[in-house]
Design a protein around this motif. Structure first.
Motif, PDB file in Angstrom:
ATOM      1  N   VAL A 146     -30.724  -8.944   3.208  1.00  0.00           N
ATOM      2  CA  VAL A 146     -30.340  -7.758   2.441  1.00  0.00           C
ATOM      3  C   VAL A 146     -30.518  -8.012   0.950  1.00  0.00           C
ATOM      4  O   VAL A 146     -31.076  -7.174   0.215  1.00  0.00           O
ATOM      5  CB  VAL A 146     -28.877  -7.359   2.755  1.00  0.00           C
ATOM      6  CG1 VAL A 146     -28.407  -6.262   1.809  1.00  0.00           C
ATOM      7  CG2 VAL A 146     -28.755  -6.893   4.199  1.00  0.00           C
ATOM      8  N   ALA A 147     -30.079  -9.176   0.489  1.00  0.00           N
ATOM      9  CA  ALA A 147     -30.210  -9.493  -0.934  1.00  0.00           C
ATOM     10  C   ALA A 147     -31.680  -9.560  -1.351  1.00  0.00           C
ATOM     11  O   ALA A 147     -32.059  -9.048  -2.414  1.00  0.00           O
ATOM     12  CB  ALA A 147     -29.511 -10.819  -1.235  1.00  0.00           C
ATOM     13  N   ARG A 148     -32.509 -10.167  -0.504  1.00  0.00           N
ATOM     14  CA  ARG A 148     -33.929 -10.281  -0.848  1.00  0.00           C
ATOM     15  C   ARG A 148     -34.610  -8.916  -0.837  1.00  0.00           C
ATOM     16  O   ARG A 148     -35.441  -8.613  -1.708  1.00  0.00           O
ATOM     17  CB  ARG A 148     -34.624 -11.229   0.132  1.00  0.00           C
ATOM     18  CG  ARG A 148     -36.077 -11.513  -0.236  1.00  0.00           C
ATOM     19  CD  ARG A 148     -36.671 -12.573   0.655  1.00  0.00           C
ATOM     20  NE  ARG A 148     -38.063 -12.841   0.288  1.00  0.00           N
ATOM     21  CZ  ARG A 148     -38.859 -13.668   0.946  1.00  0.00           C
ATOM     22  NH1 ARG A 148     -38.397 -14.331   2.000  1.00  0.00           N
ATOM     23  NH2 ARG A 148     -40.102 -13.855   0.562  1.00  0.00           N
ATOM     24  N   ALA A 149     -34.267  -8.078   0.136  1.00  0.00           N
ATOM     25  CA  ALA A 149     -34.861  -6.745   0.200  1.00  0.00           C
ATOM     26  C   ALA A 149     -34.472  -5.907  -1.014  1.00  0.00           C
ATOM     27  O   ALA A 149     -35.299  -5.177  -1.573  1.00  0.00           O
ATOM     28  CB  ALA A 149     -34.434  -6.053   1.491  1.00  0.00           C
ATOM     29  N   ARG A 150     -33.221  -5.997  -1.433  1.00  0.00           N
ATOM     30  CA  ARG A 150     -32.790  -5.240  -2.614  1.00  0.00           C
ATOM     31  C   ARG A 150     -33.513  -5.721  -3.863  1.00  0.00           C
ATOM     32  O   ARG A 150     -33.820  -4.934  -4.760  1.00  0.00           O
ATOM     33  CB  ARG A 150     -31.277  -5.380  -2.796  1.00  0.00           C
ATOM     34  CG  ARG A 150     -30.457  -4.712  -1.711  1.00  0.00           C
ATOM     35  CD  ARG A 150     -28.976  -4.825  -1.995  1.00  0.00           C
ATOM     36  NE  ARG A 150     -28.615  -4.076  -3.205  1.00  0.00           N
ATOM     37  CZ  ARG A 150     -27.404  -4.134  -3.763  1.00  0.00           C
ATOM     38  NH1 ARG A 150     -26.463  -4.913  -3.228  1.00  0.00           N
ATOM     39  NH2 ARG A 150     -27.140  -3.427  -4.836  1.00  0.00           N
ATOM     40  N   ARG A 151     -33.790  -7.020  -3.910  1.00  0.00           N
ATOM     41  CA  ARG A 151     -34.456  -7.594  -5.085  1.00  0.00           C
ATOM     42  C   ARG A 151     -35.943  -7.276  -5.109  1.00  0.00           C
ATOM     43  O   ARG A 151     -36.505  -6.934  -6.159  1.00  0.00           O
ATOM     44  CB  ARG A 151     -34.234  -9.116  -5.082  1.00  0.00           C
ATOM     45  CG  ARG A 151     -34.825  -9.843  -6.281  1.00  0.00           C
ATOM     46  CD  ARG A 151     -34.435 -11.310  -6.261  1.00  0.00           C
ATOM     47  NE  ARG A 151     -34.994 -12.032  -5.115  1.00  0.00           N
ATOM     48  CZ  ARG A 151     -34.289 -12.483  -4.100  1.00  0.00           C
ATOM     49  NH1 ARG A 151     -32.986 -12.266  -4.035  1.00  0.00           N
ATOM     50  NH2 ARG A 151     -34.867 -13.145  -3.110  1.00  0.00           N
ATOM     51  N   GLU A 152     -36.626  -7.395  -3.947  1.00  0.00           N
ATOM     52  CA  GLU A 152     -38.079  -7.283  -3.914  1.00  0.00           C
ATOM     53  C   GLU A 152     -38.592  -5.910  -3.504  1.00  0.00           C
ATOM     54  O   GLU A 152     -39.745  -5.574  -3.775  1.00  0.00           O
ATOM     55  CB  GLU A 152     -38.648  -8.357  -2.980  1.00  0.00           C
ATOM     56  CG  GLU A 152     -38.311  -9.775  -3.437  1.00  0.00           C
ATOM     57  CD  GLU A 152     -39.010 -10.842  -2.619  1.00  0.00           C
ATOM     58  OE1 GLU A 152     -40.047 -10.542  -1.999  1.00  0.00           O
ATOM     59  OE2 GLU A 152     -38.504 -11.984  -2.594  1.00  0.00           O
ATOM     60  N   LEU A 153     -37.751  -5.100  -2.834  1.00  0.00           N
ATOM     61  CA  LEU A 153     -38.161  -3.751  -2.423  1.00  0.00           C
ATOM     62  C   LEU A 153     -37.112  -2.734  -2.885  1.00  0.00           C
ATOM     63  O   LEU A 153     -36.505  -2.027  -2.076  1.00  0.00           O
ATOM     64  CB  LEU A 153     -38.331  -3.686  -0.900  1.00  0.00           C
ATOM     65  CG  LEU A 153     -39.368  -4.621  -0.276  1.00  0.00           C
ATOM     66  CD1 LEU A 153     -39.300  -4.555   1.237  1.00  0.00           C
ATOM     67  CD2 LEU A 153     -40.778  -4.286  -0.759  1.00  0.00           C
ATOM     68  N   PRO A 154     -36.885  -2.653  -4.188  1.00  0.00           N
ATOM     69  CA  PRO A 154     -35.793  -1.798  -4.674  1.00  0.00           C
ATOM     70  C   PRO A 154     -35.997  -0.317  -4.397  1.00  0.00           C
ATOM     71  O   PRO A 154     -35.031   0.448  -4.409  1.00  0.00           O
ATOM     72  CB  PRO A 154     -35.776  -2.079  -6.188  1.00  0.00           C
ATOM     73  CG  PRO A 154     -37.177  -2.524  -6.498  1.00  0.00           C
ATOM     74  CD  PRO A 154     -37.617  -3.309  -5.292  1.00  0.00           C
ATOM     75  N   ASP A 155     -37.241   0.111  -4.148  1.00  0.00           N
ATOM     76  CA  ASP A 155     -37.507   1.532  -3.924  1.00  0.00           C
ATOM     77  C   ASP A 155     -37.508   1.923  -2.457  1.00  0.00           C
ATOM     78  O   ASP A 155     -37.781   3.080  -2.122  1.00  0.00           O
ATOM     79  CB  ASP A 155     -38.857   1.919  -4.552  1.00  0.00           C
ATOM     80  CG  ASP A 155     -38.842   1.774  -6.061  1.00  0.00           C
ATOM     81  OD1 ASP A 155     -37.793   2.070  -6.657  1.00  0.00           O
ATOM     82  OD2 ASP A 155     -39.858   1.352  -6.630  1.00  0.00           O
ATOM     83  N   VAL A 156     -37.234   0.974  -1.576  1.00  0.00           N
ATOM     84  CA  VAL A 156     -37.135   1.287  -0.147  1.00  0.00           C
ATOM     85  C   VAL A 156     -35.671   1.539   0.201  1.00  0.00           C
ATOM     86  O   VAL A 156     -34.819   0.675   0.002  1.00  0.00           O
ATOM     87  CB  VAL A 156     -37.698   0.145   0.723  1.00  0.00           C
ATOM     88  CG1 VAL A 156     -37.497   0.459   2.203  1.00  0.00           C
ATOM     89  CG2 VAL A 156     -39.176  -0.072   0.429  1.00  0.00           C
ATOM     90  N   LEU A 201     -40.984  -9.954   4.373  1.00  0.00           N
ATOM     91  CA  LEU A 201     -39.809 -10.705   3.921  1.00  0.00           C
ATOM     92  C   LEU A 201     -39.206 -11.565   5.028  1.00  0.00           C
ATOM     93  O   LEU A 201     -38.392 -12.430   4.752  1.00  0.00           O
ATOM     94  CB  LEU A 201     -38.727  -9.748   3.412  1.00  0.00           C
ATOM     95  CG  LEU A 201     -39.102  -8.762   2.311  1.00  0.00           C
ATOM     96  CD1 LEU A 201     -37.879  -7.915   1.942  1.00  0.00           C
ATOM     97  CD2 LEU A 201     -39.638  -9.481   1.088  1.00  0.00           C
ATOM     98  N   LEU A 202     -39.579 -11.297   6.269  1.00  0.00           N
ATOM     99  CA  LEU A 202     -38.888 -11.888   7.417  1.00  0.00           C
ATOM    100  C   LEU A 202     -39.478 -13.232   7.804  1.00  0.00           C
ATOM    101  O   LEU A 202     -40.138 -13.380   8.812  1.00  0.00           O
ATOM    102  CB  LEU A 202     -38.980 -10.935   8.628  1.00  0.00           C
ATOM    103  CG  LEU A 202     -38.470  -9.522   8.406  1.00  0.00           C
ATOM    104  CD1 LEU A 202     -38.778  -8.660   9.620  1.00  0.00           C
ATOM    105  CD2 LEU A 202     -36.990  -9.526   8.131  1.00  0.00           C
ATOM    106  N   ASP A 203     -39.223 -14.220   6.992  1.00  0.00           N
ATOM    107  CA  ASP A 203     -39.739 -15.552   7.319  1.00  0.00           C
ATOM    108  C   ASP A 203     -38.623 -16.567   7.133  1.00  0.00           C
ATOM    109  O   ASP A 203     -37.490 -16.219   6.816  1.00  0.00           O
ATOM    110  CB  ASP A 203     -40.963 -15.901   6.469  1.00  0.00           C
ATOM    111  CG  ASP A 203     -40.672 -15.832   4.965  1.00  0.00           C
ATOM    112  OD1 ASP A 203     -39.506 -16.065   4.577  1.00  0.00           O
ATOM    113  OD2 ASP A 203     -41.588 -15.536   4.194  1.00  0.00           O
TER     114      ASP A 203
END
Length: 292
Positions: free
Chosen positions: A111-121, A287-289
């Motif tokens: 969740v933290a990585r997605a918010r950081r790297e995909l802020p518009d999703v 992101l899923l690695d």
């Protein structure tokens, strides 16, 4: 006129083949759901279900409408995403299913990585067991799932995104709690909280490790989830083997010790449908690695 809500209601009933369960999933009363299905049948001029007091089955027309309803909802989602992109609202939206075990470590990091790297999703998260996620994928109600390993099907694909070591969970006042790395052999004859067969992946890993070591503990309970297992360990009922990140479940009366189990690992897999054309799926899947 056919409405999207009616198509969604039809697919839930078709998946459950039970109006009561379907109504609960849709947060509707059973009578309201029946009215939606009846209105849909009138709009299509066809009976979609055979209903008796004891069973619900799809008619030939119902089977034919399933694929059309799924396609209709996918086209509606595609239209929503296209409008959002045209309006400059970034990469769209994604719905992600997850099992409760991911909450101990993997999910917060993701969740933290997605918010950081995909802020518009715009991300929606849904807690579901592995079997439920497969159904939701097939009906297009989630875009991607995080599950224990499952067999791939024609429409559902899977890949491992992380592998986790296992640990011995011990009541804090147990003599083994003083050992830094207790050998597996000390579990012979000891009260043990096991994974139930329904938790197939972890059940097979733990039982396989015990069998390979020639160790036979005294299995006093079987549970499907680490949270329930650790609650019983915390109560002093016995020992357990769980994925290492379960230590973050925060039971004060449980200590964790590493185990030497060779290559045994608890795997987490991402699953998705080949039919999914959501443009946000690819960037999110990247992101899923193991770095998450």
């Amino acid at each position: 006129m056919l409405e999207l809500a009616q198509a969604r209601a039809f697919l839930v009933v078709a998946g459950e083949l039970n109006f009561g369960r379907a109504a609960r999933r849709l947060n509707l009363t059973q009578s309201a759901l029946s009215r939606q299905v009846q209105a849909l049948e009138r709009a299509l001029d066809a009976r979609l279900f055979e209903r008796t007091t004891r069973s619900v089955t799809l008619t030939p027309a119902g089977h034919a409408f399933m694929a059309e309803a799924q396609a209709l909802l996918r086209r509606a989602e595609d239209a929503i995403q296209a409008v959002r992109r045209a309006a400059g609202r970034g990469a769209g939206a994604l719905t992600v299913g997850f099992i409760g075990a991911t909450c101990y470590g993997y999910l917060p990091r993701l969740v933290a990585r997605a918010r950081r790297e995909l802020p518009d999703v715009a991300l929606t998260w849904r807690e579901l067991d592995s079997a439920e996620q497969v159904v939701e994928l097939e009906f297009g109600r989630i875009d991607l799932g995080l599950v224990r390993p499952i067999p791939e099907t024609r429409r559902v694909r899977s890949r491992c995104v992380t592998r986790e070591t296992l640990a011995l969970a011990i009541p804090a006042d147990h003599p083994l709690a003083a050992r830094r790395r207790p050998p597996l052999g000390l579990l012979a004859g000891a009260p043990f909280i096991a994974y139930a067969p329904e938790a197939r992946h972890l059940h097979d890993i733990v039982e396989g490790a015990l069998s390979e070591a020639g160790v036979e503990p005294l299995r006093i309970q079987q549970m499907k989830h680490a949270q329930a297992i650790l609650a019983l360990v915390s109560a002093g009922l016995g020992l357990a083997i769980v994925p290492s990140e379960a230590r973050n479940a925060c039971f004060d009366n449980v200590v964790f010790r590493p185990l030497e189990l060779g290559a045994a690992r608890a795997e987490l897999h991402a699953v998705w449908s080949d039919d999914n054309r959501n443009p946000a799926l690819g960037p999110f899947a990247a992101l899923l690695d193991d770095g998450v």
